[in-house]
Scaffold this active site. Structure first.
Site, PDB file in Angstrom:
ATOM      1  N   THR A  36       0.731  -1.154   0.200  1.00 20.64           N
ATOM      2  CA  THR A  36      -0.041   0.046   0.069  1.00 20.64           C
ATOM      3  C   THR A  36       0.980   1.132  -0.001  1.00 20.64           C
ATOM      4  O   THR A  36       0.451   2.231  -0.503  1.00 20.64           O
ATOM      5  CB  THR A  36      -0.797   0.025   1.122  1.00 20.64           C
ATOM      6  N   TYR A  99     -13.401  -4.994   1.217  1.00 21.65           N
ATOM      7  CA  TYR A  99     -14.705  -4.619   0.990  1.00 21.65           C
ATOM      8  C   TYR A  99     -15.752  -5.426   0.601  1.00 21.65           C
ATOM      9  O   TYR A  99     -16.815  -5.219   1.196  1.00 21.65           O
ATOM     10  CB  TYR A  99     -14.593  -3.802  -0.555  1.00 21.65           C
ATOM     11  N   TYR A 125      -1.403 -10.930   5.352  1.00 24.00           N
ATOM     12  CA  TYR A 125      -1.541  -9.443   5.847  1.00 24.00           C
ATOM     13  C   TYR A 125      -2.974  -9.260   6.674  1.00 24.00           C
ATOM     14  O   TYR A 125      -3.833  -9.212   5.794  1.00 24.00           O
ATOM     15  CB  TYR A 125      -0.929  -8.451   4.720  1.00 24.00           C
ATOM     16  N   ARG A 130      -8.611  -1.541   7.428  1.00 25.20           N
ATOM     17  CA  ARG A 130      -8.649  -1.236   5.797  1.00 25.20           C
ATOM     18  C   ARG A 130      -9.476  -1.936   5.107  1.00 25.20           C
ATOM     19  O   ARG A 130     -10.375  -1.836   4.088  1.00 25.20           O
ATOM     20  CB  ARG A 130      -7.383  -1.000   5.206  1.00 25.20           C
ATOM     21  N   LYS A 153       1.952 -10.410   8.605  1.00 28.04           N
ATOM     22  CA  LYS A 153       2.120  -9.269   8.829  1.00 28.04           C
ATOM     23  C   LYS A 153       0.823  -8.484   9.701  1.00 28.04           C
ATOM     24  O   LYS A 153      -0.335  -8.540   9.112  1.00 28.04           O
ATOM     25  CB  LYS A 153       2.194  -8.371   7.620  1.00 28.04           C
ATOM     26  N   ILE A 193       7.436  -4.838   9.773  1.00 33.80           N
ATOM     27  CA  ILE A 193       7.034  -4.300   8.333  1.00 33.80           C
ATOM     28  C   ILE A 193       6.695  -2.901   8.670  1.00 33.80           C
ATOM     29  O   ILE A 193       5.511  -2.369   9.008  1.00 33.80           O
ATOM     30  CB  ILE A 193       5.961  -5.091   7.583  1.00 33.80           C
TER      31      ILE A 193
END
Length: 314
Positions: A36, A99, A125, A130, A153, A193
């Site tokens: 990102t 989403y 991840y 998000r 992560k 990270i």
């Protein structure tokens, strides 16, 4: 690493190679591309493949290259993973589908399907802030049985859940939230990270080493001295914007251009935080006395798992 861009918004592939070489010269044993912070939401599939290719060409012989290949479309993620592998990536960073909010069975099937698509090791991840979907502890425990799902992560912020998974699996744990780097390290994380690591890599490397050596007082001291950096980079605006501005101020990349819907700090919409300006940051010895770099963190040696990879968020 961020994805350097020209003034017209096109990718600066020469700049990407120079940045990659610079970071590895400053102690990195791996780089993460197309995350990102590398503006993956607004780069094309062709651009992502080119970024992996040029970074591998520049430093792949002396650093591990991890490619972001996740999306909310499993078939597209499979294609992206295969393209990254073909371009020379040595590992994959796969985010939870966002989403569309799949159930946990769908989350598990997504990750295992992508992991089955190549021979590359996969870092899962988990960032529900998000994606809208946390990966449940039970789901992570089931994922750990897959031979190519090797690390997490963690940007979920649930320290106890992280500890629980680490206690029951050999998944390598990486903090994905700079505010919690020290907290995760002290309970057994393999590394971090980091976004802030672009500006404070050597300090974070020292903090990681201090935890490993049992020197908690020194680790706490570094953590506290880096609080202003975390606030400036992560809480002023979106992280890719501030990191690019800071790298450009230091002459590491040729421009601070970002793609919409991100907007550059230099457009007038925002002001560069004072602590990120060279005239100020040079006066803060611990935080910004060294050249810009991301943090080099070795993975713990685990049977049948890859060892050695830089975890700098891109």
């Amino acid at each position: 690493m961020v994805s350097p861009m020209n003034l017209d918004g096109s990718l600066d592939l020469d700049g990407a190679q120079k940045l990659a070489a610079y970071l590895v010269d400053n102690g990195h044993d791996g780089l993460v591309v197309n995350g990102t912070t590398g503006e993956s939401p607004t780069t094309t599939d062709v651009e992502k493949t080119e970024l992996v290719r040029v970074v591998v060409e520049a430093v792949g012989h002396r650093a591990h290259i991890i490619a972001g290949a996740g999306s909310n479309n499993t078939a597209h993620s499979v294609d992206s993973a295969r393209a990254a592998a073909k371009a020379g990536a040595q590992g994959l960073l796969i985010v939870t589908p966002y989403y569309n909010k799949p159930p946990q069975e769908g989350v598990l099937a997504h990750f295992t399907t992508v992991a089955d698509a190549t021979d590359l090791p996969v870092i899962v991840y988990d960032i529900p802030g998000r994606t809208g979907t946390p990966i449940h502890t039970e789901t992570l425990l089931r994922m750990a049985a897959h031979p190519r799902i090797v690390a997490v992560k963690d940007a979920k912020g649930d320290l106890f859940a992280a500890s629980e998974v680490m206690s029951q699996t050999d998944l390598q744990w990486y903090c994905g939230d700079d505010a919690l780097n020290l907290a995760h390290l002290t309970q057994g994380a393999a590394g971090i990270i980091s976004v802030v690591g672009h500006l404070a890599g050597r300090q974070y490397a020292e903090m990681v080493a201090a935890v490993a050596e049992g020197n908690l007082s020194r680790a706490i001291e570094i953590h506290r001295q880096l609080i202003p950096a975390v606030n400036a980079i992560m809480h002023t605006t979106q992280g890719a914007i501030t990191v690019k501005a800071a790298l450009h101020d230091r002459g590491v990349i040729a421009s601070a251009v970002v793609r919409l819907p991100l907007v550059s700090l230099t457009t007038g919409a925002f002001t560069v935080p004072p602590m990120l300006r060279p005239s100020v940051t040079r006066s803060v010895p611990l935080m910004f006395c060294t050249p810009v770099s991301c943090v080099s963190l070795p993975l713990r040696a685990v049977p049948n798992r890859p060892v050695g990879a830089l975890m700098a968020e891109a």
